[in-house]
Design an enzyme around this catalytic site. Structure first.
Site, PDB file in Angstrom:
ATOM      1  N   GLY A   1       0.783  -1.234   0.000  1.00 21.73           N
ATOM      2  CA  GLY A   1       0.000   0.000   0.000  1.00 21.73           C
ATOM      3  C   GLY A   1       0.811   1.278   0.000  1.00 21.73           C
ATOM      4  O   GLY A   1       0.369   2.309   0.496  1.00 21.73           O
TER       5      GLY A   1
ATOM      6  N   ASP B   1      -1.460   3.634 -10.181  1.00 24.88           N
ATOM      7  CA  ASP B   1      -1.215   4.447  -8.983  1.00 24.88           C
ATOM      8  C   ASP B   1      -1.542   5.920  -9.219  1.00 24.88           C
ATOM      9  O   ASP B   1      -1.941   6.620  -8.296  1.00 24.88           O
ATOM     10  CB  ASP B   1       0.247   4.327  -8.545  1.00 24.88           C
ATOM     11  CG  ASP B   1       0.408   3.224  -7.507  1.00 24.88           C
ATOM     12  OD1 ASP B   1      -0.457   3.137  -6.615  1.00 24.88           O
ATOM     13  OD2 ASP B   1       1.383   2.469  -7.598  1.00 24.88           O
TER      14      ASP B   1
ATOM     15  N   GLU C   1     -14.443   7.609 -16.152  1.00 25.49           N
ATOM     16  CA  GLU C   1     -13.940   7.073 -14.873  1.00 25.49           C
ATOM     17  C   GLU C   1     -12.610   7.700 -14.449  1.00 25.49           C
ATOM     18  O   GLU C   1     -12.276   7.701 -13.275  1.00 25.49           O
ATOM     19  CB  GLU C   1     -13.806   5.545 -14.941  1.00 25.49           C
ATOM     20  CG  GLU C   1     -12.727   4.995 -15.868  1.00 25.49           C
ATOM     21  CD  GLU C   1     -13.205   4.729 -17.294  1.00 25.49           C
ATOM     22  OE1 GLU C   1     -14.203   5.368 -17.709  1.00 25.49           O
ATOM     23  OE2 GLU C   1     -12.584   3.914 -17.993  1.00 25.49           O
TER      24      GLU C   1
ATOM     25  N   CYS D   1     -16.262   3.843 -23.516  1.00 29.68           N
ATOM     26  CA  CYS D   1     -15.334   3.636 -24.630  1.00 29.68           C
ATOM     27  C   CYS D   1     -15.765   2.431 -25.463  1.00 29.68           C
ATOM     28  O   CYS D   1     -16.710   2.535 -26.236  1.00 29.68           O
ATOM     29  CB  CYS D   1     -13.898   3.533 -24.142  1.00 29.68           C
ATOM     30  SG  CYS D   1     -12.742   3.948 -25.460  1.00 29.68           S
TER      31      CYS D   1
ATOM     32  N   GLY E   1       1.465   3.133  -2.547  1.00 26.11           N
ATOM     33  CA  GLY E   1       0.775   4.122  -3.384  1.00 26.11           C
ATOM     34  C   GLY E   1      -0.330   4.825  -2.601  1.00 26.11           C
ATOM     35  O   GLY E   1      -0.474   6.043  -2.661  1.00 26.11           O
ATOM     36  N   ILE E   2      -1.094   4.048  -1.856  1.00 23.67           N
ATOM     37  CA  ILE E   2      -2.186   4.623  -1.060  1.00 23.67           C
ATOM     38  C   ILE E   2      -1.605   5.501   0.054  1.00 23.67           C
ATOM     39  O   ILE E   2      -2.135   6.568   0.361  1.00 23.67           O
ATOM     40  CB  ILE E   2      -3.063   3.505  -0.444  1.00 23.67           C
ATOM     41  CG1 ILE E   2      -3.747   2.692  -1.544  1.00 23.67           C
ATOM     42  CG2 ILE E   2      -4.091   4.083   0.523  1.00 23.67           C
ATOM     43  CD1 ILE E   2      -4.756   3.450  -2.374  1.00 23.67           C
TER      44      ILE E   2
ATOM     45  N   ASP F   1      15.989  -4.020  -4.126  1.00 18.83           N
ATOM     46  CA  ASP F   1      15.804  -4.650  -5.433  1.00 18.83           C
ATOM     47  C   ASP F   1      16.897  -4.151  -6.362  1.00 18.83           C
ATOM     48  O   ASP F   1      17.134  -2.939  -6.452  1.00 18.83           O
ATOM     49  CB  ASP F   1      14.466  -4.250  -6.088  1.00 18.83           C
ATOM     50  CG  ASP F   1      13.261  -4.782  -5.330  1.00 18.83           C
ATOM     51  OD1 ASP F   1      13.462  -5.645  -4.459  1.00 18.83           O
ATOM     52  OD2 ASP F   1      12.140  -4.317  -5.618  1.00 18.83           O
TER      53      ASP F   1
ATOM     54  N   HIS G   1     -13.451   8.107 -21.469  1.00 18.60           N
ATOM     55  CA  HIS G   1     -13.437   7.369 -20.203  1.00 18.60           C
ATOM     56  C   HIS G   1     -13.740   8.308 -19.042  1.00 18.60           C
ATOM     57  O   HIS G   1     -12.813   8.861 -18.446  1.00 18.60           O
ATOM     58  CB  HIS G   1     -12.058   6.747 -19.963  1.00 18.60           C
ATOM     59  CG  HIS G   1     -11.713   5.629 -20.884  1.00 18.60           C
ATOM     60  ND1 HIS G   1     -12.060   4.325 -20.627  1.00 18.60           N
ATOM     61  CD2 HIS G   1     -11.042   5.604 -22.061  1.00 18.60           C
ATOM     62  CE1 HIS G   1     -11.619   3.548 -21.600  1.00 18.60           C
ATOM     63  NE2 HIS G   1     -11.006   4.302 -22.487  1.00 18.60           N
TER      64      HIS G   1
ATOM     65  N   GLY H   1     -17.527   0.214 -24.522  1.00 18.90           N
ATOM     66  CA  GLY H   1     -18.934   0.084 -24.132  1.00 18.90           C
ATOM     67  C   GLY H   1     -19.864   0.934 -24.980  1.00 18.90           C
ATOM     68  O   GLY H   1     -21.032   0.597 -25.179  1.00 18.90           O
TER      69      GLY H   1
ATOM     70  N   PRO I   1      11.677  -8.566   9.987  1.00 22.24           N
ATOM     71  CA  PRO I   1      11.819  -8.191   8.565  1.00 22.24           C
ATOM     72  C   PRO I   1      11.857  -6.676   8.377  1.00 22.24           C
ATOM     73  O   PRO I   1      12.592  -6.174   7.524  1.00 22.24           O
ATOM     74  CB  PRO I   1      10.562  -8.788   7.917  1.00 22.24           C
ATOM     75  CG  PRO I   1      10.059  -9.816   8.863  1.00 22.24           C
ATOM     76  CD  PRO I   1      10.485  -9.390  10.236  1.00 22.24           C
TER      77      PRO I   1
HETATM   78  N1  GLN Z   1     -10.775  -0.953 -28.720  1.00 22.53           N
HETATM   79  C1  GLN Z   1     -11.526   0.239 -28.884  1.00 22.53           C
HETATM   80  C2  GLN Z   1     -10.778   1.280 -29.692  1.00 22.53           C
HETATM   81  O1  GLN Z   1      -9.597   1.190 -29.822  1.00 22.53           O
HETATM   82  C3  GLN Z   1     -11.961   0.810 -27.536  1.00 22.53           C
HETATM   83  C4  GLN Z   1     -10.824   1.203 -26.669  1.00 22.53           C
HETATM   84  C5  GLN Z   1     -11.197   1.360 -25.220  1.00 22.53           C
HETATM   85  O2  GLN Z   1     -12.217   0.901 -24.785  1.00 22.53           O
HETATM   86  N2  GLN Z   1     -10.344   2.006 -24.441  1.00 22.53           N
HETATM   87  O3  GLN Z   1     -11.367   2.200 -30.194  1.00 22.53           O
END
Ligand code: GLN
Length: 536
Positions: A21, A76, A514, A383, A23-24, A151, A512, A385, A194
């Site tokens: 965690g 992240d 989101e 997208c 990043g959080i 690392d 997108h 979708g 550790p």
């Molecule tokens: N594969 C689709 C495109 O390239 C949609 C891409 C996505 O959903 N980010 O247009």
């Protein structure tokens, strides 16, 4: 008080294990400092030799997060943006591959004047340049180092941040190191060994931690804290217990409770004045007040990795929490739908089809979109979708059974989703990378659309990551059959949102959303979707 604008640096490293965690933690430190009125930036230095995250398989590495300026980054950055409420840039995501490639470029240009080019100082200097550049203009710059200390592949980063202390002055640098404390069931003990070894690793590289974050799934007591303080040689108040939390959004609050912000402010000579009431507190309260659970189906392809659709998951949570409800995401493998039909979509309050690439599983997604449309179940397409929604509409409403996307069948004559003619050239020249529409683009909303109502304004800006677009040859047929082109690019050339106005909620965007949803500011499209799902 800050004398002049001197950026303060907080470097976050981790030890013992990865995935504890960091990043959080880094994002939460950003959150509590932001709540003191400071301008905060965050950056991740990743040891991978990739140039960026664009080519990483989301099934293995989790989501590819996209910034306004079109960088394809590690997930992240999504946490960072959500926790500090800022739009980050490509400077916030740096992989070793990119640093090396810049050093090689300089070498080829003869910039090293005949000297041998070495990891120290050339690579480490380049890292510091990249850090200083990202920090410019901010009060506080937080840098998370990927991987664990020791690392092999991360040593150049550790050395670079060690040198930073000399470069900007020790009063301007704070090192926070995250460790994990395992618990032994047999002896009922939390073990610190550790963690001790990991702090020793850090010391060997010349970094003395100022703060220790101690991840432990059991309750730590004063004795553990004292022990960690002693072997790490830090103040007891600088040992921050990080217990397991149900939701990562509790972490900033936990850091507040143990006084981490005051400690950091004292250490970095910053004024510690907490802002009055902020949106974050209201958000946290909403989470606590949420009752009951709503089932949302996510029809997707990569289901093996929980983080593949991270930003979508979080956006859904924010939108439902804002309505004081919890969301349960039901993962539905689109290939399963192809085999078994839409039976498993029964009893869902809403259906989301997130982004994706390639042909596999797309028929199942088309079936899910059809099911949502015909049964008046709220549908949110993101997208891919949206492209699926368009294909489904073409096949089943316009009765064009062969309709598809050029991505799924490049010889098909009925490509309702295709590569724009002006982009085809690039595809042919195998300049493949350049064909992706990446980052923020403006969009103008149709006044009578649901999207316009939800955003409450006409012009919006949203982030993209795709190659294919709505085929303008068919605009008229779609519109006449009842699909609203709800959002267009300002020159009206690209379709950015489609809606079915007759439907309870059928909204799909080429972008997108989101990536821009925040805990304290859930995205309007997600909010609209959640509200539709809650409607009886
Ligand atoms: N594969 C689709 C495109 O390239 C949609 C891409 C996505 O959903 N980010 O247009």
């Amino acid at each position: 008080m800050l004398k002049k604008k001197q950026t303060k640096f907080i470097f976050v490293t981790g030890g013992v294990l990865s995935g504890i965690g960091k990043g959080i933690f880094a994002a939460s430190v950003g959150n509590i400092l932001k709540n003191r009125g400071f301008s905060v930036n965050i950056q991740k230095l990743d040891p991978y030799l990739n140039f960026d995250s664009g080519t990483l398989n989301p099934g293995e590495h989790g989501e590819v997060f996209v910034t306004d300026d079109g960088a394809e980054t590690d997930l992240d950055l999504g946490h960072y943006e959500r926790f500090i409420g800022a739009n980050l840039t490509k400077k916030s995501s740096v992989m070793s591959g990119q640093i090396y490639s810049r050093v090689f470029e300089d070498e080829r240009c003869g910039k090293y004047l005949g000297k041998t080019v070495q990891v120290i100082p050339h690579l480490t200097n380049k890292i510091q340049e990249v850090v200083l550049d990202a920090a410019k203009g901010f009060d506080i710059h937080i840098v998370e180092i990927g991987g664990t200390v020791g690392d092999f592949e991360g040593l150049h980063f550790i050395e670079a941040i060690r040198q930073m202390r000399r470069r900007v002055g020790s009063e301007n640098v704070l090192y926070a190191h995250l460790v994990y404390l395992p618990y032994l069931e047999a002896s009922k003990e939390i073990k610190t060994k550790p963690a001790q070894n990991s702090v020793r690793d850090l010391l060997r590289f010349g970094i003395h931690p100022d703060v220790i974050g101690a991840r432990c799934d059991r309750n730590m007591n004063k004795e553990h804290i004292g022990k960690i303080a002693l072997f790490s040689d830090v103040d007891e108040e600088a040992v921050v217990p990080l217990p397991y939390v149900k939701s990562v959004y509790e972490v900033p609050d936990n850091l507040e409770k143990v006084g981490l912000a005051s400690y950091i402010c004292k250490k970095l000579e910053l004024k510690n004045v907490k802002l009055k009431k902020n949106g974050w507190e209201k958000f946290v309260q909403n989470v606590k007040d949420s009752k009951g659970t709503v089932k949302i189906g996510m029809v997707a392809k990569y289901l093996s990795h929980e983080d593949t659709y991270k930003s979508v998951n979080e956006s859904l949570k924010f939108a439902f929490w804002a309505n004081k409800k919890n969301v349960k995401i039901i993962w539905i493998d689109s290939e399963e739908i192809e085999k078994k039909g839409t039976e498993q979509l029964k009893d869902l309050a809403g259906i989301v089809i997130p982004g994706g690439f390639g042909n596999r599983g797309t028929e199942g997604k088309v079936m899910a979109a059809k099911y949502a449309r015909e049964n008046n179940i709220p549908y949110l397409g993101l997208c891919l979708g949206m492209q699926i929604a368009v294909i489904e509409f073409a096949r089943n409403v316009l009765a064009w059974p062969s309709a598809t996307s050029g991505e799924f069948d490049s010889n098909n004559k009925k490509q309702v989703i295709h590569i724009m003619p002006e982009q085809r050239q690039n595809m042919a020249e195998e300049n493949y990378g350049a064909t992706m529409r990446l980052g923020a683009y403006p969009c103008v909303l149709e006044k009578k659309s649901k999207s316009y109502k939800l955003y409450g304004k006409e012009q919006i800006s949203e982030r993209h990551r795709h190659r294919y677009e709505f085929n303008n040859d068919y605009r008229e047929e779609f519109t006449e059959a009842g699909m609203l082109l709800a959002g267009l690019s300002p020159n009206h050339h690209l379709v950015e949102i489609v809606e079915i106005p007759e439907h309870k909620f059928y909204v799909a965007s080429q972008f997108h959303p989101e990536f821009k949803s925040r805990p304290d500011h859930p995205h309007p499209l997600f909010l609209g979707f959640a509200e539709a799902c809650l409607e009886k």
